[in-house]
Scaffold this motif. Structure first.
Motif, PDB file in Angstrom:
ATOM      1  N   CYS A 356      58.487 -24.278  10.631  1.00 29.45           N
ATOM      2  CA  CYS A 356      58.464 -23.080  11.482  1.00 29.45           C
ATOM      3  C   CYS A 356      58.535 -21.831  10.618  1.00 29.45           C
ATOM      4  CB  CYS A 356      59.627 -23.107  12.473  1.00 29.45           C
ATOM      5  SG  CYS A 356      59.695 -21.672  13.577  1.00 29.45           S
ATOM      6  N   VAL A 357      57.475 -21.040  10.611  1.00 28.29           N
ATOM      7  CA  VAL A 357      57.473 -19.748   9.927  1.00 28.29           C
ATOM      8  C   VAL A 357      57.847 -18.684  10.962  1.00 28.29           C
ATOM      9  CG1 VAL A 357      55.794 -20.504   8.213  1.00 28.29           C
ATOM     10  CG2 VAL A 357      54.984 -19.473  10.331  1.00 28.29           C
ATOM     11  N   PRO A 358      58.204 -17.477  10.525  1.00 31.97           N
ATOM     12  CA  PRO A 358      58.687 -16.463  11.476  1.00 31.97           C
ATOM     13  C   PRO A 358      57.778 -16.238  12.685  1.00 31.97           C
ATOM     14  CG  PRO A 358      59.112 -15.737   9.246  1.00 31.97           C
ATOM     15  CD  PRO A 358      58.337 -17.017   9.127  1.00 31.97           C
ATOM     16  N   HIS A 359      56.459 -16.291  12.479  1.00 34.08           N
ATOM     17  CA  HIS A 359      55.523 -16.056  13.577  1.00 34.08           C
ATOM     18  C   HIS A 359      55.655 -17.100  14.688  1.00 34.08           C
ATOM     19  CE1 HIS A 359      51.785 -15.107  15.669  1.00 34.08           C
ATOM     20  NE2 HIS A 359      51.435 -16.377  15.567  1.00 34.08           N
ATOM     21  N   ASP A 360      56.145 -18.311  14.351  1.00 33.25           N
ATOM     22  CA  ASP A 360      56.186 -19.420  15.305  1.00 33.25           C
ATOM     23  C   ASP A 360      57.485 -19.492  16.099  1.00 33.25           C
ATOM     24  OD1 ASP A 360      53.723 -20.172  14.309  1.00 33.25           O
ATOM     25  OD2 ASP A 360      54.557 -21.592  12.865  1.00 33.25           O
ATOM     26  N   THR A 361      58.412 -18.569  15.860  1.00 36.10           N
ATOM     27  CA  THR A 361      59.743 -18.672  16.465  1.00 36.10           C
ATOM     28  C   THR A 361      59.684 -18.705  17.991  1.00 36.10           C
ATOM     29  OG1 THR A 361      60.649 -17.485  14.571  1.00 36.10           O
ATOM     30  CG2 THR A 361      62.033 -17.634  16.526  1.00 36.10           C
TER      31      THR A 361
END
Length: 466
Positions: A356-361
Motif C-alpha cells: 500500500c503506497v500513500p495513494h492507495d490508502t
C-alpha cells in the motif's frame, strides 16, 4: 454427517465423484444440490473457493441424464465472466460426466468460430460460454436458445464489474421462461439483486457465509511504503515486491501477484524475470493459447509466480496456491476478497500480502470497511531510503562555526603591486579600492588583468621610462 450419496445424485455421477477423491459435499454444495434436483431456481451466495462450480455441475448432469440434444439447440447453458473460468467449468463437467454420454461445447474468445460451429451443429447437452461470444454465435444465426432447460450464471458479481449485466439480461430474454435458473455470486450488489428479482422465480436462497467475508485460513498483512521520491516509486515498489518474495523464502511455494492494469502486469513480470525469478504474465490482451499454457504451467507446479490482472481473480481453481501478493491495492473492495480467495482453499493455510503506497490508502480503508476488520500491518523488508544531502549552491561545503572563508591560492604573487589609492580616488567601495588582485582564474592569468587602471592624477608622477 452428509455425504454425496445423501443428496440424490445419479449413481454414475456418484461414481465419478468418488474417482475424483471427494466424499463430503461443501456447505454450498449440500445447500444448493437438493433444491436444484427438485427443479427449483437457486440463488447461491458464498465466498470464492467453496465449491460453487460442483454445486451446479453435479445436479445439471443428473437432470440431463434423460433426453437428447438437437442441432444448434443446447439443453443447458452456463455463463461465465472470463475464458479461464469457462474453461474450468468445462473441465469440471468432463470430470463428473465421464461415465455418461452427455456432450458439451465451449464458446470463448481466442478459438475459431468454425470449430465451435461444428460442435454446435452436432447438438450439445451443455453449452459453456462467455456472454460476448455466445451473442456473437446467436447473431450469426448459428445458435438457438429456445431449447434451454437449465441456465446457470456463475460469478454474477464479476459479470457486473465487467459490464456484462445488459448482455445477461438479453440472454435471459432469449431463453424460455420455463427454464430452471441457478444463479451464483460471492457478493450481492443492488444491481445483481434487481436481476435475480426479475428473472428468478421463488428461488431457494443458499448463503453459507457472510457477504464479502475472507476465509479464516488466510493470514493477511499490509506493507505500507512511501518511496524516497515520487519519480522512484515504481522501481522501489518492484524492489519491495522482490524483497517480500525473498523474505517468505521456501514457504512461498507459488504465488499469484495481482496488478490493477494489464500494462503493469507486463512490466512487473518482465522485471521479475530480469532479476532471475520464475514469473510469467496472464491478462486479457494475451493470446488464448498463451494464457492456457501459462495457467497450466502454474497449475502443474512448473511456474512459481503468476503475474495477473483481475481476469484471474475469479473462480480459478488452483488448490495449492501458497501466497497471494497484491502489488496494487484493488480499486474495488470486493476484488480484494476474490483475489486473496485464490489461496487458503479446501482447508489449506494461505497467506495474502498487500503493498500500500500513500495513494492507495482510501482503497485500503474501503476494503477494511467491507470485511469489517483491520488488516494487520507488516514491517517492510526494505529499510527506508536515507535522505540525500542537498549540495550547496556553487559546490562549496558549509562553513563550521568560527571558520573563515579563505581565498584559494591563485599563484599570482609575482603580479605587480598596485599603486596606493589617493583620497577620493575613483572606484572606492567600503574603504577598499577595486585594485585588489583578481582571484579564481588559475595559474595562467594574463598580467594585464591584474593591474589597476585608474585615471591620471595631477600629483602622480610619470614613470621615468615614459
Amino acid at each position: 454427517m452428509t455425504t454425496f450419496a445423501d443428496l440424490g445424485l445419479d449413481p454414475k455421477v456418484l461414481s465419478a465423484i468418488s474417482d475424483a477423491g471427494y466424499n463430503e459435499p461443501t456447505p454450498i454444495q449440500a445447500g444448493a444440490i437438493p433444491p436444484a434436483l427438485e427443479g427449483r431456481d437457486v440463488l447461491g451466495i458464498a465466498q470464492t473457493g467453496t465449491g460453487k462450480t460442483a454445486g451446479f455441475v453435479l445436479p445439471m448432469i443428473t437432470l440431463l441424464g434423460r433426453g437428447r440434444a438437437r442441432a444448434r439447440m443446447p439443453r443447458s447453458l452456463v455463463l461465465a465472466p472470463t475464458r479461464e473460468l469457462a474453461a474450468q467449468v468445462a473441465e469440471n463437467f468432463d470430470t463428473y460426466a465421464k461415465k455418461t454420454k452427455l456432450s458439451k461445447a465451449l464458446l470463448i474468445g481466442g478459438v475459431s468460430f468454425k470449430e465451435q460451429d461444428a460442435l454446435i451443429d452436432k447438438g450439445v447437452d451443455v453449452l459453456i460460454a462467455t456472454p460476448g461470444r455466445l451473442l456473437d454465435h446467436f447473431e450469426r444465426g448459428k445458435l438457438l436458445l429456445t431449447g434451454v432447460q437449465i441456465m446457470v450464471v456463475d460469478e454474477a458479481d464479476r459479470m457486473l464489474d465487467m459490464g456484462f449485466i445488459p448482455d445477461i439480461e438479453r440472454i435471459f430474454q432469449l431463453t424460455p421462461f420455463t427454464r430452471q435458473t441457478l444463479f451464483f455470486s460471492a457478493t450481492m450488489a443492488p444491481e445483481i439483486e434487481r436481476v435475480t428479482n426479475t428473472f428468478l422465480s421463488a428461488p431457494a436462497k443458499v448463503e453459507v457465509a457472510r457477504r464479502a467475508t475472507t476465509a479464516e485460513s488466510i493470514e493477511q498483512g499490509v506493507v505500507e511504503y512511501t518511496a524516497s521520491r515520487k519519480d522512484r516509486q515504481a522501481s522501489e515498489k518492484r524492489a519491495l515486491l522482490r524483497a517480500l518474495i525473498d523474505r517468505e523464502g521456501e514457504g512461498l511455494k507459488n504465488a499469484i501477484v495481482f496488478c490493477n492494469r494489464k500494462t503493469e502486469v507486463d512490466v512487473v513480470a518482465k522485471s521479475l524475470k530480469k532479476h532471475g525469478y520464475d514469473a510469467a504474465p496472464i491478462h486479457g490482451d494475451l493470446d488464448q493459447s498463451q494464457r492456457t499454457r501459462t495457467l497450466e504451467a502454474f497449475r502443474n507446479g512448473e511456474l512459481r509466480l503468476l503475474i495477473a490482472s483481475d481476469v484471474a481473480a475469479r473462480g480459478l481453481d488452483i488448490p495449492a496456491v501458497s501466497h497471494v501478493l497484491n502489488y496494487d491495492v484493488p480499486s474495488h473492495a470486493e476484488d480484494y476478497v476474490h483475489r486473496i480467495g485464490r489461496t487458503g482453499r479446501a482447508g489449506r493455510q494461505g497467506k495474502a500480502l498487500t503493498i500500500c503506497v500513500p495513494h492507495d490508502t482510501k482503497w485500503l480503508g474501503a476494503i477494511e470497511a467491507l470485511v469489517e476488520k483491520e488488516i494487520p500491518r507488516v514491517e517492510s523488508p526494505l529499510k527506508a531510503p536515507p535522505e540525500r544531502e542537498r549540495p550547496r549552491r556553487g559546490g562549496g561545503k558549509e562553513k563550521t562555526a568560527g571558520e573563515k572563508r579563505t581565498a584559494p591560492d591563485t599563484s599570482i604573487a609575482a603580479a605587480p603591486e598596485p599603486a596606493p589609492k589617493e583620497k577620493g580616488g575613483r572606484g572606492k567601495r567600503g574603504g577598499k579600492g577595486r585594485d585588489e588582485p583578481v582571484v579564481g582564474m588559475g595559474d595562467h592569468v594574463p598580467a594585464f588583468l591584474t593591474r589597476s587602471f585608474k585615471p591620471k592624477s595631477e600629483t602622480t608622477e610619470e614613470p621615468a621610462d615614459g
